[in-house]
Design an enzyme around this catalytic site. Structure first.
Site, short mmCIF file in Angstrom:
data_model
loop_
_atom_site.label_atom_id
_atom_site.label_comp_id
_atom_site.label_asym_id
_atom_site.label_seq_id
_atom_site.Cartn_x
_atom_site.Cartn_y
_atom_site.Cartn_z
N ASN A 6 -7.12 -2.34 -9.01
CA ASN A 6 -6.19 -1.90 -7.97
C ASN A 6 -6.44 -0.41 -7.68
O ASN A 6 -6.33 0.43 -8.58
CB ASN A 6 -4.76 -2.13 -8.47
CG ASN A 6 -3.72 -1.74 -7.44
OD1 ASN A 6 -3.82 -0.67 -6.85
ND2 ASN A 6 -2.73 -2.57 -7.23
N HIS A 9 -3.89 3.98 -6.41
CA HIS A 9 -3.63 5.33 -6.92
C HIS A 9 -4.64 6.37 -6.42
O HIS A 9 -4.36 7.56 -6.44
CB HIS A 9 -3.57 5.32 -8.45
CG HIS A 9 -2.26 4.77 -8.94
ND1 HIS A 9 -2.03 3.43 -9.06
CD2 HIS A 9 -1.10 5.39 -9.25
CE1 HIS A 9 -0.80 3.24 -9.47
NE2 HIS A 9 -0.21 4.40 -9.58
N HIS A 42 -2.57 -2.53 -2.14
CA HIS A 42 -1.23 -2.87 -1.68
C HIS A 42 -0.95 -2.11 -0.39
O HIS A 42 -0.88 -0.89 -0.39
CB HIS A 42 -0.22 -2.46 -2.79
CG HIS A 42 1.19 -2.86 -2.51
ND1 HIS A 42 2.18 -2.75 -3.47
CD2 HIS A 42 1.80 -3.37 -1.42
CE1 HIS A 42 3.32 -3.18 -2.96
NE2 HIS A 42 3.13 -3.54 -1.72
N ARG A 44 1.69 -1.15 1.77
CA ARG A 44 3.16 -1.11 1.76
C ARG A 44 3.67 -0.89 3.17
O ARG A 44 3.00 -0.28 4.01
CB ARG A 44 3.65 0.02 0.86
CG ARG A 44 3.32 -0.16 -0.60
CD ARG A 44 3.99 0.92 -1.43
NE ARG A 44 5.39 0.63 -1.59
CZ ARG A 44 5.95 0.14 -2.71
NH1 ARG A 44 5.22 -0.06 -3.78
NH2 ARG A 44 7.23 -0.10 -2.76
N ARG A 48 2.78 4.34 2.07
CA ARG A 48 2.85 5.56 1.26
C ARG A 48 1.52 5.91 0.59
O ARG A 48 1.30 7.03 0.18
CB ARG A 48 3.96 5.48 0.23
CG ARG A 48 3.65 4.63 -0.97
CD ARG A 48 4.62 4.88 -2.08
NE ARG A 48 5.93 4.31 -1.82
CZ ARG A 48 6.71 3.80 -2.77
NH1 ARG A 48 6.33 3.82 -4.02
NH2 ARG A 48 7.88 3.28 -2.48
N GLU A 69 -2.10 -7.02 -1.59
CA GLU A 69 -0.70 -7.24 -1.92
C GLU A 69 0.14 -6.74 -0.75
O GLU A 69 -0.15 -5.69 -0.17
CB GLU A 69 -0.31 -6.44 -3.16
CG GLU A 69 -1.11 -6.78 -4.38
CD GLU A 69 -0.85 -5.77 -5.50
OE1 GLU A 69 -0.07 -4.82 -5.31
OE2 GLU A 69 -1.45 -5.95 -6.56
N THR A 100 6.09 -1.60 -7.96
CA THR A 100 6.70 -2.92 -7.78
C THR A 100 7.52 -3.28 -9.02
O THR A 100 6.97 -3.45 -10.11
CB THR A 100 5.60 -3.98 -7.56
OG1 THR A 100 4.65 -3.45 -6.64
CG2 THR A 100 6.19 -5.26 -7.01
N GLU A 152 0.94 -14.71 -9.96
CA GLU A 152 0.56 -13.58 -10.79
C GLU A 152 1.81 -13.23 -11.60
O GLU A 152 2.87 -12.91 -11.03
CB GLU A 152 0.10 -12.38 -9.94
CG GLU A 152 -0.29 -11.20 -10.82
CD GLU A 152 -0.94 -10.05 -10.08
OE1 GLU A 152 -1.53 -10.27 -8.99
OE2 GLU A 152 -0.85 -8.92 -10.59
N HIS A 215 0.45 -5.62 -14.03
CA HIS A 215 1.45 -4.56 -13.97
C HIS A 215 1.60 -3.89 -15.34
O HIS A 215 2.01 -4.51 -16.30
CB HIS A 215 2.83 -5.04 -13.49
CG HIS A 215 3.66 -3.87 -13.05
ND1 HIS A 215 3.72 -3.46 -11.74
CD2 HIS A 215 4.41 -3.00 -13.73
CE1 HIS A 215 4.49 -2.41 -11.64
NE2 HIS A 215 4.92 -2.11 -12.84
#
Ligand code: PXP
Length: 261
Positions: A6, A9, A42, A44, A48, A69, A100, A152, A215
């Site tokens: 992922n 970041h 992701h 969003r 962001r 996502e 999340t 998931e 996660h």
């Protein structure tokens, strides 16, 4: 076991300065070289970190399969369906959350979004809390849609317990107050959560759902989850990007891949 990296970041770091560096696109080539199996990001609603342009550029350029996502809002589903990633993972989204926070609410209102994804031949995964009700409802969705889907499993509870037990977090200002208790209790809770994840994986597998997890997984806690029979894939972000600051992204991904293999 597959590893989805992922890369949110990286975009998050870029957005701290609102410039164009670091570019998450660059990460997909390094991830491939390092042996990752999938790129996860992701998009969003508040954009962001990942922006639409990141999604377009990465979808066009990625050799690895792409797992996007997103929330279940129709506008978002239509936008992503046009890009046709390999998979969409539906996640709950709250504007003020740091990350999340829990699994999806599996109400029948999701069905319209799921049908759009199915009709666009996009694989479907639902990010769920690891409990039997969520597995049963996911299996019902699969039956209604007449296509196999995946769940998931949210490993956040497991990850928080592991942090409080195995790291220095409980002595720091970011200590998770709801989990402040003695070590014996933490150990018991952690073992119970591993057992829960094992049982839910088994139930999901029996219900013909593909099972993934993610996660809060890191270099300390990942092994117990990677050892669960039936989990096919882990999606990991924060810990890999954090480690990459010190050792580089390629090394960080290789180290994680070695642990889960
Ligand atoms: N899987 C899903 C569905 C997520 O939403 C996230 C990010 O919250 C992750 C995996 C990766 O979590 P982390 O960054 O804590 O590794």
């Amino acid at each position: 076991m597959r590893l989805g990296v992922n890369i949110d970041h990286i975009a998050y770091l870029r957005e701290t300065r609102k410039i164009n560096d670091p570019d998450p696109l660059e990460a997909i080539f390094i991830a491939k070289r390092a042996g990752a199996d999938q790129i996860t990001l992701h998009l969003r609603e508040d954009r962001r970190h990942i922006h639409d342009s990141d999604l377009y550029r990465i979808a066009e350029s990625s050799f690895l399969s792409l797992n996007v996502e997103c929330c279940s809002e129709l506008e978002m589903i239509h936008l992503i369906s046009k890009v046709k990633p390999h998979r969409v993972t539906l996640v709950p989204e709250k504007r003020d959350e740091v990350t999340t926070e829990g699994g999806l609410k599996l109400s029948s209102t999701l069905l319209e979004s799921l049908k759009i994804l199915r009709d666009n031949e996009i694989e479907i995964a639902l990010f769920i809390d690891p409990n039997i009700e969520s597995v049963e409802k996911s299996a019902d969705f699969s039956e209604s849609l007449k296509v196999p889907i995946a769940v998931e499993l949210h490993t956040g509870k497991y990850a928080n317990l592991s942090l409080m037990l195995n790291s220095n977090l409980s002595r720091m200002h970011n200590s998770i107050q709801t989990l402040e208790c003695n070590r014996e209790r933490l150990k018991a809770m952690l073992a119970q959560e591993v057992q829960n994840l094992q049982e839910i994986t088994h139930q999901a597998y029996k219900a013909n759902l593909n099972v993934y997890a993610g996660h809060g997984l890191n270099y300390i806690n990942v092994k117990d989850i990677a050892n669960i029979q039936g989990i096919e894939e882990l999606n990991i972000g924060q810990s890999i990007i954090a480690r990459s600051i010190f050792v580089g992204l390629e090394r960080a991904i290789k180290d994680m891949k070695a642990l889960i293999d």
